[in-house]
Motif scaffolding. Structure first.
Motif, PDB file in Angstrom:
ATOM      1  N   PHE A   1     -14.186  -6.647  26.206  1.00 15.89           N
ATOM      2  CA  PHE A   1     -13.188  -5.833  25.516  1.00 15.89           C
ATOM      3  C   PHE A   1     -11.788  -6.433  25.628  1.00 15.89           C
ATOM      4  O   PHE A   1     -10.927  -6.127  24.801  1.00 15.89           O
ATOM      5  N   ASP A   2     -11.543  -7.284  26.617  1.00 17.65           N
ATOM      6  CA  ASP A   2     -10.283  -8.032  26.659  1.00 17.65           C
ATOM      7  C   ASP A   2     -10.184  -8.933  25.437  1.00 17.65           C
ATOM      8  O   ASP A   2      -9.141  -9.000  24.765  1.00 17.65           O
ATOM      9  N   TYR A   3     -11.286  -9.651  25.153  1.00 14.95           N
ATOM     10  CA  TYR A   3     -11.290 -10.552  24.000  1.00 14.95           C
ATOM     11  C   TYR A   3     -11.207  -9.771  22.696  1.00 14.95           C
ATOM     12  O   TYR A   3     -10.497 -10.184  21.766  1.00 14.95           O
ATOM     13  N   LEU A   4     -11.912  -8.662  22.617  1.00 11.29           N
ATOM     14  CA  LEU A   4     -11.883  -7.880  21.386  1.00 11.29           C
ATOM     15  C   LEU A   4     -10.468  -7.376  21.102  1.00 11.29           C
ATOM     16  O   LEU A   4      -9.988  -7.463  19.962  1.00 11.29           O
TER      17      LEU A   4
ATOM     18  N   PHE B   1      -7.659  -8.701  22.050  1.00  9.49           N
ATOM     19  CA  PHE B   1      -6.873  -9.863  21.645  1.00  9.49           C
ATOM     20  C   PHE B   1      -7.110 -10.199  20.178  1.00  9.49           C
ATOM     21  O   PHE B   1      -6.176 -10.460  19.409  1.00  9.49           O
ATOM     22  N   LEU B   2      -8.377 -10.182  19.745  1.00 13.93           N
ATOM     23  CA  LEU B   2      -8.726 -10.609  18.391  1.00 13.93           C
ATOM     24  C   LEU B   2      -8.279  -9.624  17.322  1.00 13.93           C
ATOM     25  O   LEU B   2      -7.945 -10.029  16.200  1.00 13.93           O
ATOM     26  N   LEU B   3      -8.247  -8.341  17.651  1.00 11.28           N
ATOM     27  CA  LEU B   3      -7.944  -7.337  16.638  1.00 11.28           C
ATOM     28  C   LEU B   3      -6.552  -7.495  16.040  1.00 11.28           C
ATOM     29  O   LEU B   3      -6.295  -7.040  14.922  1.00 11.28           O
ATOM     30  N   GLN B   4      -5.638  -8.167  16.732  1.00 12.57           N
ATOM     31  CA  GLN B   4      -4.296  -8.350  16.187  1.00 12.57           C
ATOM     32  C   GLN B   4      -4.298  -9.265  14.966  1.00 12.57           C
ATOM     33  O   GLN B   4      -3.357  -9.250  14.166  1.00 12.57           O
ATOM     34  N   PHE B   5      -5.355 -10.072  14.816  1.00 13.55           N
ATOM     35  CA  PHE B   5      -5.454 -10.982  13.682  1.00 13.55           C
ATOM     36  C   PHE B   5      -6.379 -10.440  12.595  1.00 13.55           C
ATOM     37  O   PHE B   5      -6.634 -11.115  11.598  1.00 13.55           O
ATOM     38  N   ILE B   6      -6.870  -9.214  12.798  1.00 17.97           N
ATOM     39  CA  ILE B   6      -7.866  -8.635  11.898  1.00 17.97           C
ATOM     40  C   ILE B   6      -7.379  -7.261  11.468  1.00 17.97           C
ATOM     41  O   ILE B   6      -7.698  -6.242  12.094  1.00 17.97           O
ATOM     42  N   PRO B   7      -6.576  -7.182  10.423  1.00 17.63           N
ATOM     43  CA  PRO B   7      -6.085  -5.876   9.972  1.00 17.63           C
ATOM     44  C   PRO B   7      -7.244  -4.929   9.683  1.00 17.63           C
ATOM     45  O   PRO B   7      -8.250  -5.318   9.086  1.00 17.63           O
ATOM     46  N   ALA B   8      -7.112  -3.691  10.134  1.00 18.01           N
ATOM     47  CA  ALA B   8      -8.180  -2.718   9.963  1.00 18.01           C
ATOM     48  C   ALA B   8      -8.366  -2.366   8.503  1.00 18.01           C
ATOM     49  O   ALA B   8      -7.395  -2.099   7.782  1.00 18.01           O
TER      50      ALA B   8
ATOM     51  N   ILE C   1     -10.311   4.343  24.896  1.00 22.00           N
ATOM     52  CA  ILE C   1     -10.686   3.709  26.173  1.00 22.00           C
ATOM     53  C   ILE C   1      -9.787   2.516  26.482  1.00 22.00           C
ATOM     54  O   ILE C   1     -10.075   1.720  27.377  1.00 22.00           O
ATOM     55  N   GLY C   2      -8.678   2.374  25.722  1.00 16.67           N
ATOM     56  CA  GLY C   2      -7.679   1.361  26.037  1.00 16.67           C
ATOM     57  C   GLY C   2      -7.845   0.045  25.318  1.00 16.67           C
ATOM     58  O   GLY C   2      -7.185  -0.933  25.678  1.00 16.67           O
ATOM     59  N   VAL C   3      -8.685  -0.017  24.291  1.00 19.72           N
ATOM     60  CA  VAL C   3      -8.878  -1.260  23.534  1.00 19.72           C
ATOM     61  C   VAL C   3      -8.058  -1.160  22.261  1.00 19.72           C
ATOM     62  O   VAL C   3      -8.442  -0.484  21.297  1.00 19.72           O
ATOM     63  N   GLU C   4      -6.879  -1.818  22.250  1.00 19.75           N
ATOM     64  CA  GLU C   4      -5.964  -1.761  21.119  1.00 19.75           C
ATOM     65  C   GLU C   4      -5.533  -3.163  20.730  1.00 19.75           C
ATOM     66  O   GLU C   4      -5.419  -4.061  21.568  1.00 19.75           O
ATOM     67  N   ALA C   5      -5.281  -3.349  19.453  1.00 18.17           N
ATOM     68  CA  ALA C   5      -4.982  -4.668  18.906  1.00 18.17           C
ATOM     69  C   ALA C   5      -3.799  -5.320  19.602  1.00 18.17           C
ATOM     70  O   ALA C   5      -2.698  -4.758  19.630  1.00 18.17           O
ATOM     71  N   GLY C   6      -4.044  -6.493  20.172  1.00 23.73           N
ATOM     72  CA  GLY C   6      -2.978  -7.289  20.769  1.00 23.73           C
ATOM     73  C   GLY C   6      -2.474  -6.815  22.111  1.00 23.73           C
ATOM     74  O   GLY C   6      -1.551  -7.414  22.675  1.00 23.73           O
ATOM     75  N   LYS C   7      -3.076  -5.737  22.672  1.00 25.92           N
ATOM     76  CA  LYS C   7      -2.638  -5.224  23.970  1.00 25.92           C
ATOM     77  C   LYS C   7      -3.674  -5.554  25.039  1.00 25.92           C
ATOM     78  O   LYS C   7      -4.877  -5.475  24.779  1.00 25.92           O
ATOM     79  N   PRO C   8      -3.235  -5.910  26.236  1.00 28.58           N
ATOM     80  CA  PRO C   8      -4.200  -6.200  27.311  1.00 28.58           C
ATOM     81  C   PRO C   8      -5.062  -4.976  27.602  1.00 28.58           C
ATOM     82  O   PRO C   8      -4.569  -3.844  27.640  1.00 28.58           O
ATOM     83  N   PHE C   9      -6.338  -5.209  27.805  1.00 31.31           N
ATOM     84  CA  PHE C   9      -7.249  -4.127  28.159  1.00 31.31           C
ATOM     85  C   PHE C   9      -7.284  -4.009  29.677  1.00 31.31           C
ATOM     86  O   PHE C   9      -7.534  -4.992  30.382  1.00 31.31           O
ATOM     87  N   ASP C  10      -7.025  -2.809  30.186  1.00 32.54           N
ATOM     88  CA  ASP C  10      -6.959  -2.576  31.631  1.00 32.54           C
ATOM     89  C   ASP C  10      -8.051  -1.597  32.037  1.00 32.54           C
ATOM     90  O   ASP C  10      -7.885  -0.380  31.945  1.00 32.54           O
TER      91      ASP C  10
END
Length: 473
Positions: free
Chosen positions: A240-243, A245-252, A266-275
């Motif tokens: 989910f860290d990688y996901l 990271f990648l979402l910032q380059f993939i407009p929804a 659950i904290g998985v957001e485009a371009g934000k670190p997943f904690d």
């Protein structure tokens, strides 16, 4: 498989191996937040399925175009890299590699401006294609024999933020939904002596920025990216860290609003670190269990695509955003079965792990035959092939005659049957000197074969089935 290479299989195994112990450890914590665990688990399961092809594609992107120390490194972004040979067992970055057509590769950065692909005139009897694939592993366009013909031409590839005009000299415009895109060039090789002709064609493939093509001032460069390293161990704990990271380059897209909103919970957001540390112990257990369930679901779906015909699994794949919709499992299953698969209009892929009787193929215990009647060859406008892979790794295998496939350009050299057809001999050892022209060497173990029909004749497909793999006496 080399340790630094991230393939579909290494991601899958990393998740399976790494999750079980984590689930047990978290459950032992005694955390009573069972509702949170269930909700988090459902989101993690859906998120794993949704993000599976994105993370897999990133593994290929990183190894092929970012990590210069990788043995699979091909070259920098926005450059065409020609491979003037067919794939061999040494090529391990992509599973079920095609060994019919020497590849050319380009990873396109479309953030600042579009890129322009120019192709030379290619003899009409030679098949070629340029497959355009976004970061979701979705096909969004083809240049080539089937779609644009074999004449010379220039074609523009634009990213999701492009709003400019198309200059003169551009035959067609292709729009990517993501800010990076893969271009896979396939150029047909007739036989080993034909390689210099392929090299000449590859030298004619050109890639340049739109401003370079049009002779206009270049826009400001896109920001530099800190690409996170990825390997099988990092994928084990950082999916989910990688996901994120990648979402910032993939407009929804419009149909992604729901899954993106759930992932944000659950904290998985485009371009934000997943904690993950922000989750409770029960939520962590739910997440790990959900990821395991999602991974299992993808693996199962990949083996149940299409219809079984004489032991071959035949699936009409149309891996486009329009055809897939929000069926994220279908998208992940295609990537699991063979990432960057063509749409069926470009190529059809019957796949076999069992013989015609449904028994698992095994080169350590049996030999087999595949007989094509003279009046029932695969119906294609271009050409067909049957390629052998190791059943466990889905990679090409070393063999004494360095033969990885049998294809239609080889027909003049194959020994024919009385009806004009021919028999392929599938075995780990030579079937004998009199049959070796038709020998497809098999691994000393589990067998996986892929038939490829390039530019199939769609009006004839319904009445044709691949011939059964038959266990030899």
């Amino acid at each position: 498989m080399s340790g630094s290479v991230l393939s579909r299989r290494s991601i899958t195994l990393a998740l399976v191996i790494g999750l079980g112990a984590g689930i047990v450890a978290c459950k032992k914590s005694g955390d009573a937040d069972t509702a949170g665990a269930v909700d988090t688990g459902k989101i993690a399961e859906a998120g794993l399925v949704y993000g599976f092809p994105l993370v897999m594609n990133y593994g290929v992107l990183y190894e092929s175009f970012i990590n210069t120390a990788s043995p699979q490194y091909r070259g920098p972004i926005n450059t065409i890299i020609n491979t003037a040979r067919v794939f061999t067992p040494k090529d391990t970055a992509v599973v079920t590699p095609n060994s019919d057509t020497p590849y050319s590769f380009a990873q396109l950065d479309l953030r600042a401006e579009p890129m322009v692909i120019c192709v030379p005139a290619i003899p009409k009897e030679r098949y070629y294609s340029v497959q355009l694939i976004d970061m979701n592993t979705m096909n969004y366009g083809y240049i080539g024999s089937r779609t644009t013909g074999n004449d010379a031409g220039c074609f523009m590839v634009a990213g999701p933020d492009w709003k400019g005009e198309t200059p003169k000299g551009i035959k067609a415009v292709y729009n990517s939904n993501t800010q990076f895109s893969m271009a896979l060039f396939r150029t047909q090789l007739f036989n080993p002596a034909d390689i210099d002709n392929v090299k000449a064609i590859q030298a004619g493939y050109k890639l340049q920025s739109l401003s370079g093509f049009a002779g206009t001032p270049a826009p400001a460069a896109a920001p530099a990216i800190n690409w996170p390293a990825i390997d099988k161990d990092k994928a084990k704990t950082g999916f989910f860290d990688y996901l994120a990271f990648l979402l910032q380059f993939i407009p929804a897209q419009a149909n992604e609003a729901g899954i993106r909103a759930d992932l944000a919970k659950i904290g998985v957001e485009a371009g934000k670190p997943f904690d993950m540390s922000k989750l409770s112990m029960a939520q962590k257990a739910g997440m790990l269990a959900g990821m395991k369930a999602g991974n299992d679901k993808v693996a199962k779906a990949a083996t149940s695509m299409g219809k079984t015909q004489n032991g071959w699994n035949v699936a009409k794949i149309e891996n486009t955003t329009a055809a897939t919709g929000d069926d994220w499992l279908r998208r992940a299953a295609v990537a699991q079965a063979g990432i960057y698969a063509n749409d069926y209009q470009e190529a059809l892929y019957p796949m076999a792990r069992t013989d015609g009787a449904g028994v698992k193929l095994d080169g350590s215990t049996s030999s087999y035959t595949i007989t094509f009647p003279g009046n029932a060859l695969p119906p294609v406008n271009a050409f067909w092939s049957v390629t052998m892979y190791d059943g466990k790794t889905q990679l090409l295998i070393d063999n004494p005659i360095n033969r990885y496939l049998i294809n239609s350009p080889m027909l003049p050299d194959l020994k024919k049957n009385p009806d004009g057809g021919f028999t392929i001999y599938v075995s780990n050892k030579s079937p004998g000197a009199d049959k070796e022209s038709n020998w497809l060497p098999a691994p000393n173990g589990e067998i996986y074969m892929v038939m490829r029909l390039y530019w199939p004749k769609l009006d004839q497909l319904e009445g044709w089935q691949p011939p059964a793999v038959v266990k030899a006496n």
